[in-house]
Design a protein around this motif. Structure first.
Motif, PDB file in Angstrom:
ATOM      1  N   ILE A 199      59.574  38.889  19.662  1.00 46.13           N
ATOM      2  CA  ILE A 199      59.881  38.253  18.371  1.00 46.13           C
ATOM      3  C   ILE A 199      59.237  39.315  17.405  1.00 46.13           C
ATOM      4  O   ILE A 199      58.135  39.783  17.243  1.00 46.13           O
ATOM      5  CB  ILE A 199      58.814  37.180  18.236  1.00 46.13           C
ATOM      6  N   GLY A 200      59.984  39.540  16.313  1.00 42.99           N
ATOM      7  CA  GLY A 200      59.835  40.392  15.285  1.00 42.99           C
ATOM      8  C   GLY A 200      60.159  40.060  13.751  1.00 42.99           C
ATOM      9  O   GLY A 200      60.846  39.070  13.744  1.00 42.99           O
ATOM     10  N   ARG A 201      59.759  41.038  12.990  1.00 49.13           N
ATOM     11  CA  ARG A 201      60.110  40.776  11.552  1.00 49.13           C
ATOM     12  C   ARG A 201      59.833  39.421  11.074  1.00 49.13           C
ATOM     13  O   ARG A 201      60.523  38.448  10.520  1.00 49.13           O
ATOM     14  CB  ARG A 201      61.576  41.193  11.315  1.00 49.13           C
ATOM     15  N   VAL A 202      58.677  39.001  11.536  1.00 54.85           N
ATOM     16  CA  VAL A 202      58.218  37.538  11.108  1.00 54.85           C
ATOM     17  C   VAL A 202      57.852  37.301   9.811  1.00 54.85           C
ATOM     18  O   VAL A 202      56.841  38.223   9.342  1.00 54.85           O
ATOM     19  CB  VAL A 202      56.868  37.149  12.197  1.00 54.85           C
ATOM     20  N   VAL A 203      57.996  36.415   8.995  1.00 49.89           N
ATOM     21  CA  VAL A 203      57.868  36.673   7.540  1.00 49.89           C
ATOM     22  C   VAL A 203      57.984  35.132   7.006  1.00 49.89           C
ATOM     23  O   VAL A 203      59.082  34.475   7.551  1.00 49.89           O
ATOM     24  CB  VAL A 203      58.950  37.762   6.760  1.00 49.89           C
ATOM     25  N   SER A 204      57.145  34.901   6.113  1.00 52.55           N
ATOM     26  CA  SER A 204      57.269  33.529   5.388  1.00 52.55           C
ATOM     27  C   SER A 204      57.314  34.059   3.908  1.00 52.55           C
ATOM     28  O   SER A 204      56.752  34.743   3.504  1.00 52.55           O
ATOM     29  CB  SER A 204      55.971  32.744   5.370  1.00 52.55           C
ATOM     30  N   ALA A 205      58.115  33.237   3.212  1.00 54.55           N
ATOM     31  CA  ALA A 205      58.294  33.452   1.805  1.00 54.55           C
ATOM     32  C   ALA A 205      56.833  33.133   1.047  1.00 54.55           C
ATOM     33  O   ALA A 205      56.187  32.110   1.542  1.00 54.55           O
ATOM     34  CB  ALA A 205      59.107  32.490   1.179  1.00 54.55           C
ATOM     35  N   PRO A 206      56.536  33.975  -0.127  1.00 56.99           N
ATOM     36  CA  PRO A 206      55.357  33.665  -0.494  1.00 56.99           C
ATOM     37  C   PRO A 206      55.109  32.038  -1.139  1.00 56.99           C
ATOM     38  O   PRO A 206      54.040  31.582  -0.969  1.00 56.99           O
ATOM     39  CB  PRO A 206      55.508  34.545  -1.877  1.00 56.99           C
TER      40      PRO A 206
END
Length: 159
Positions: A81-88
């Motif tokens: 699992i990579g590039r895990v991101v949540s919007a601000p």
């Protein structure tokens, strides 16, 4: 907050969904975290892309890419699992936890019976540990941010 989840290969994403994912990754990784690197690195072509859109607004709140074994070379034997991101705007809403739960479930669906790897920012150790990941490396610098390698045993080995 409700999220609508999509998990698809790059070629199966709509142009808008692809744009939203790349824009969110650039907003957070390149601008916010000041990591200057080429984000679309070719690995996206092999990955499954998990997107969590806010049901009300349609805005992309959460995104991760799911890599098959060997996608990053012969030493990367596990799904990752990579590039895990949540919007601000989604931080503090549970979107990140929901993203990881969905990512784990999709990895188990795509690559059943296999452990899952993650290259985590070290300050998120406790968060990923709460999702069943275990630290397997000492901290190391990647793009000016301390990272650690972690693995989550397969559900089959956890029972």
């Amino acid at each position: 907050m409700g999220l609508r989840w999509t998990c698809a290969r790059l070629q199966d994403l709509s142009p808008l969904a692809l744009y939203q994912a790349l824009a969110l990754r650039s907003q957070v990784f390149v601008l916010e975290q000041a990591c200057v690197y080429l984000d679309p690195d070719g690995i996206d072509l092999q990955a499954w892309h998990l997107l969590g859109h806010d049901e009300a607004s349609g805005e992309l709140y959460a995104n991760a890419r799911l890599l098959p074994p060997l996608a990053k070379g012969p030493t990367h034997l596990l799904p990752e699992i990579g590039r895990v991101v949540s919007a601000p705007v989604a931080r503090g809403t549970g979107a990140g936890r929901a993203l990881m739960q969905q990512a784990i479930a999709q990895c188990e669906r795509l690559w059943p019976g296999q452990a899952i790897a993650i290259n985590a920012q070290a300050y998120l150790l406790d968060f990923y540990a709460s999702q069943g990941f275990v630290q397997i490396s000492p901290p190391y610098d990647e793009d000016g941010i301390l990272h650690i390698d972690m693995q989550r045993p397969s559900d089959a080995s956890m029972t």
